[in-house]
Write a protein that holds these residues in place. Structure first.
Motif, PDB file in Angstrom:
ATOM      1  N   ALA A  45       2.981   8.026 -80.370  1.00 26.82           N
ATOM      2  CA  ALA A  45       3.843   9.105 -79.895  1.00 26.82           C
ATOM      3  C   ALA A  45       5.268   8.610 -79.669  1.00 26.82           C
ATOM      4  O   ALA A  45       6.241   9.267 -80.060  1.00 26.82           O
ATOM      5  CB  ALA A  45       3.267   9.688 -78.604  1.00 26.82           C
ATOM      6  N   THR A  46       5.400   7.430 -79.061  1.00 30.36           N
ATOM      7  CA  THR A  46       6.722   6.883 -78.779  1.00 30.36           C
ATOM      8  C   THR A  46       7.445   6.486 -80.066  1.00 30.36           C
ATOM      9  O   THR A  46       8.618   6.796 -80.272  1.00 30.36           O
ATOM     10  CB  THR A  46       6.607   5.657 -77.856  1.00 30.36           C
ATOM     11  N   THR A  47       6.721   5.805 -80.950  1.00 35.01           N
ATOM     12  CA  THR A  47       7.326   5.297 -82.180  1.00 35.01           C
ATOM     13  C   THR A  47       7.767   6.419 -83.104  1.00 35.01           C
ATOM     14  O   THR A  47       8.843   6.362 -83.711  1.00 35.01           O
ATOM     15  CB  THR A  47       6.338   4.375 -82.915  1.00 35.01           C
ATOM     16  N   ARG A  48       6.949   7.451 -83.210  1.00 28.26           N
ATOM     17  CA  ARG A  48       7.226   8.535 -84.157  1.00 28.26           C
ATOM     18  C   ARG A  48       7.910   9.739 -83.517  1.00 28.26           C
ATOM     19  O   ARG A  48       8.247  10.702 -84.210  1.00 28.26           O
ATOM     20  CB  ARG A  48       5.923   8.954 -84.841  1.00 28.26           C
ATOM     21  N   GLY A  49       8.090   9.676 -82.196  1.00 37.60           N
ATOM     22  CA  GLY A  49       8.777  10.765 -81.524  1.00 37.60           C
ATOM     23  C   GLY A  49       8.018  12.069 -81.558  1.00 37.60           C
ATOM     24  O   GLY A  49       8.598  13.129 -81.779  1.00 37.60           O
ATOM     25  N   VAL A  50       6.703  11.993 -81.350  1.00 40.71           N
ATOM     26  CA  VAL A  50       5.884  13.203 -81.348  1.00 40.71           C
ATOM     27  C   VAL A  50       5.199  13.330 -79.985  1.00 40.71           C
ATOM     28  O   VAL A  50       5.076  12.359 -79.234  1.00 40.71           O
ATOM     29  CB  VAL A  50       4.817  13.168 -82.464  1.00 40.71           C
ATOM     30  N   ALA A  51       4.754  14.530 -79.673  1.00 49.27           N
ATOM     31  CA  ALA A  51       4.032  14.747 -78.424  1.00 49.27           C
ATOM     32  C   ALA A  51       2.633  14.144 -78.535  1.00 49.27           C
ATOM     33  O   ALA A  51       1.963  14.286 -79.568  1.00 49.27           O
ATOM     34  CB  ALA A  51       3.936  16.238 -78.126  1.00 49.27           C
ATOM     35  N   GLU A  52       2.202  13.476 -77.472  1.00 49.10           N
ATOM     36  CA  GLU A  52       0.886  12.833 -77.507  1.00 49.10           C
ATOM     37  C   GLU A  52      -0.226  13.859 -77.695  1.00 49.10           C
ATOM     38  O   GLU A  52      -1.276  13.538 -78.266  1.00 49.10           O
ATOM     39  CB  GLU A  52       0.682  12.040 -76.222  1.00 49.10           C
ATOM     40  N   GLU A  53       0.015  15.105 -77.260  1.00 43.30           N
ATOM     41  CA  GLU A  53      -1.005  16.148 -77.390  1.00 43.30           C
ATOM     42  C   GLU A  53      -1.319  16.447 -78.855  1.00 43.30           C
ATOM     43  O   GLU A  53      -2.427  16.892 -79.178  1.00 43.30           O
ATOM     44  CB  GLU A  53      -0.530  17.430 -76.699  1.00 43.30           C
ATOM     45  N   THR A  54      -0.374  16.185 -79.753  1.00 44.06           N
ATOM     46  CA  THR A  54      -0.613  16.461 -81.177  1.00 44.06           C
ATOM     47  C   THR A  54      -1.576  15.454 -81.799  1.00 44.06           C
ATOM     48  O   THR A  54      -2.019  15.642 -82.931  1.00 44.06           O
ATOM     49  CB  THR A  54       0.715  16.424 -81.961  1.00 44.06           C
ATOM     50  N   ASP A  62     -13.595  -7.651 -77.759  1.00 40.53           N
ATOM     51  CA  ASP A  62     -15.046  -7.667 -77.548  1.00 40.53           C
ATOM     52  C   ASP A  62     -15.478  -6.319 -76.986  1.00 40.53           C
ATOM     53  O   ASP A  62     -15.781  -6.167 -75.805  1.00 40.53           O
ATOM     54  CB  ASP A  62     -15.418  -8.796 -76.587  1.00 40.53           C
ATOM     55  N   GLY A  63     -15.489  -5.325 -77.855  1.00 37.90           N
ATOM     56  CA  GLY A  63     -15.712  -3.953 -77.433  1.00 37.90           C
ATOM     57  C   GLY A  63     -14.376  -3.234 -77.323  1.00 37.90           C
ATOM     58  O   GLY A  63     -13.348  -3.848 -77.029  1.00 37.90           O
ATOM     59  N   ILE A  64     -14.381  -1.940 -77.574  1.00 37.45           N
ATOM     60  CA  ILE A  64     -13.140  -1.168 -77.605  1.00 37.45           C
ATOM     61  C   ILE A  64     -13.231  -0.045 -76.580  1.00 37.45           C
ATOM     62  O   ILE A  64     -14.168   0.768 -76.605  1.00 37.45           O
ATOM     63  CB  ILE A  64     -12.898  -0.606 -79.018  1.00 37.45           C
ATOM     64  N   SER A  65     -12.274  -0.009 -75.686  1.00 37.90           N
ATOM     65  CA  SER A  65     -12.288   0.957 -74.592  1.00 37.90           C
ATOM     66  C   SER A  65     -11.415   2.166 -74.906  1.00 37.90           C
ATOM     67  O   SER A  65     -10.514   2.105 -75.755  1.00 37.90           O
ATOM     68  CB  SER A  65     -11.788   0.300 -73.301  1.00 37.90           C
ATOM     69  N   GLU A  66     -11.656   3.254 -74.179  1.00 32.56           N
ATOM     70  CA  GLU A  66     -10.816   4.440 -74.338  1.00 32.56           C
ATOM     71  C   GLU A  66      -9.387   4.140 -73.907  1.00 32.56           C
ATOM     72  O   GLU A  66      -8.429   4.678 -74.480  1.00 32.56           O
ATOM     73  CB  GLU A  66     -11.379   5.604 -73.535  1.00 32.56           C
ATOM     74  N   ALA A  67      -9.231   3.259 -72.919  1.00 29.11           N
ATOM     75  CA  ALA A  67      -7.885   2.890 -72.462  1.00 29.11           C
ATOM     76  C   ALA A  67      -7.088   2.232 -73.580  1.00 29.11           C
ATOM     77  O   ALA A  67      -5.875   2.466 -73.721  1.00 29.11           O
ATOM     78  CB  ALA A  67      -7.981   1.959 -71.256  1.00 29.11           C
ATOM     79  N   GLN A  68      -7.758   1.402 -74.396  1.00 26.48           N
ATOM     80  CA  GLN A  68      -7.073   0.755 -75.518  1.00 26.48           C
ATOM     81  C   GLN A  68      -6.663   1.786 -76.573  1.00 26.48           C
ATOM     82  O   GLN A  68      -5.582   1.691 -77.163  1.00 26.48           O
ATOM     83  CB  GLN A  68      -7.972  -0.320 -76.120  1.00 26.48           C
ATOM     84  N   VAL A  69      -7.523   2.760 -76.807  1.00 22.70           N
ATOM     85  CA  VAL A  69      -7.188   3.819 -77.758  1.00 22.70           C
ATOM     86  C   VAL A  69      -6.053   4.671 -77.206  1.00 22.70           C
ATOM     87  O   VAL A  69      -5.136   5.066 -77.943  1.00 22.70           O
ATOM     88  CB  VAL A  69      -8.428   4.675 -78.081  1.00 22.70           C
ATOM     89  N   ASP A  70      -6.083   4.963 -75.909  1.00 18.77           N
ATOM     90  CA  ASP A  70      -5.000   5.723 -75.287  1.00 18.77           C
ATOM     91  C   ASP A  70      -3.655   5.003 -75.442  1.00 18.77           C
ATOM     92  O   ASP A  70      -2.622   5.637 -75.710  1.00 18.77           O
ATOM     93  CB  ASP A  70      -5.287   5.944 -73.803  1.00 18.77           C
ATOM     94  N   GLU A  71      -3.668   3.689 -75.253  1.00 19.62           N
ATOM     95  CA  GLU A  71      -2.434   2.913 -75.413  1.00 19.62           C
ATOM     96  C   GLU A  71      -1.907   3.039 -76.842  1.00 19.62           C
ATOM     97  O   GLU A  71      -0.689   3.143 -77.065  1.00 19.62           O
ATOM     98  CB  GLU A  71      -2.676   1.451 -75.062  1.00 19.62           C
ATOM     99  N   TYR A  72      -2.821   3.032 -77.812  1.00 14.93           N
ATOM    100  CA  TYR A  72      -2.434   3.199 -79.212  1.00 14.93           C
ATOM    101  C   TYR A  72      -1.828   4.582 -79.443  1.00 14.93           C
ATOM    102  O   TYR A  72      -0.806   4.721 -80.127  1.00 14.93           O
ATOM    103  CB  TYR A  72      -3.655   2.970 -80.103  1.00 14.93           C
ATOM    104  N   MET A  73      -2.439   5.611 -78.855  1.00 13.34           N
ATOM    105  CA  MET A  73      -1.906   6.973 -78.996  1.00 13.34           C
ATOM    106  C   MET A  73      -0.491   7.052 -78.416  1.00 13.34           C
ATOM    107  O   MET A  73       0.413   7.674 -78.996  1.00 13.34           O
ATOM    108  CB  MET A  73      -2.807   7.978 -78.295  1.00 13.34           C
TER     109      MET A  73
END
Length: 210
Positions: free
Chosen positions: A97-106, A82-93
């Motif tokens: 990063a963890t799954t693909r082994g890339v830096a979150e900054e990319t 019910d609405g999408i927060s930046e925290a939820q998007v951050d968790e997705y990022m």
């Protein structure tokens, strides 16, 4: 059987036997939901898998007493954010990063693109977008259930506010979208079990543009 054979076999089952669906079949359907397509991969919904008979008895009245809720083995509830927060998007990022082994900054530009789309929408529009993603997952679940020879009934016929209250969804930042009872057809009691599938003719449904 082929996918087309499985889709011809399935229908929106109205009466079920109460027989329990083996856990491995349920897990297969849930895995298919998890792997379903979703816009930008966000999956802005939560899936509740309900076996508890007492809770299903409480749900039945807010779903106009449809019998599948008690005759099914499991009831799957799709609840959209019910609405999408930046925290939820951050968790997705972080997950990417963890799954693909890339830096979150990319992923900065990707995150900006998602947040730009989200912030351009009202909270209600965000929910409606999330609910549409849940319907994509439903389609995948129906195909997976048919492949497992498990009957499934996509169900919009319920009072969302009543179901939300029973499952405490508001407190979780969720709103119910649809339910999917899983079980086995009770052919003798279900008038649709032996009925021919009715769909629009191909010539009317498809417009081919060469």
């Amino acid at each position: 059987m082929s996918l087309i054979d499985n889709l011809n076999w399935r229908y929106a089952t109205k009466r079920m036997t109460g027989e329990r669906v083996p856990q491995e079949k349920v897990d297969c359907i849930l895995d298919a939901i998890r792997l379903s397509a979703s816009s930008v991969g966000l999956q802005p919904y939560t899936i509740f898998v309900i076996e508890n008979e007492k809770l299903r008895k409480q749900i039945q009245p807010v779903a106009w007493n449809q019998p599948q809720l008690l005759e099914a083995s499991h009831v799957v509830v799709f609840a959209a954010w019910d609405g999408i927060s930046e925290a939820q998007v951050d968790e997705y990022m972080q997950n990417i990063a963890t799954t693909r082994g890339v830096a979150e900054e990319t992923l900065t530009d990707f995150k900006k693109s998602i947040m730009g789309s989200i912030t351009s929408k009202s909270q209600e529009q965000q929910y409606e977008w999330a609910a549409r993603q849940a319907y994509i997952a439903l389609g995948t679940a129906l195909a997976a259930a048919a492949e497992q020879k498990v009957d499934a009934t996509p169900m919009e016929g319920f009072d969302p506010a009543g179901l939300d209250a029973l499952l405490n969804l508001k407190e979780k930042g969720l709103r119910s979208v649809l339910m999917l009872p899983l079980g086995y057809r009770q052919g003798a009691a279900d008038f649709l079990a032996s009925a021919k599938k009715v769909r629009r003719d191909k010539e009317k449904l498809f417009v081919r543009i060469p």
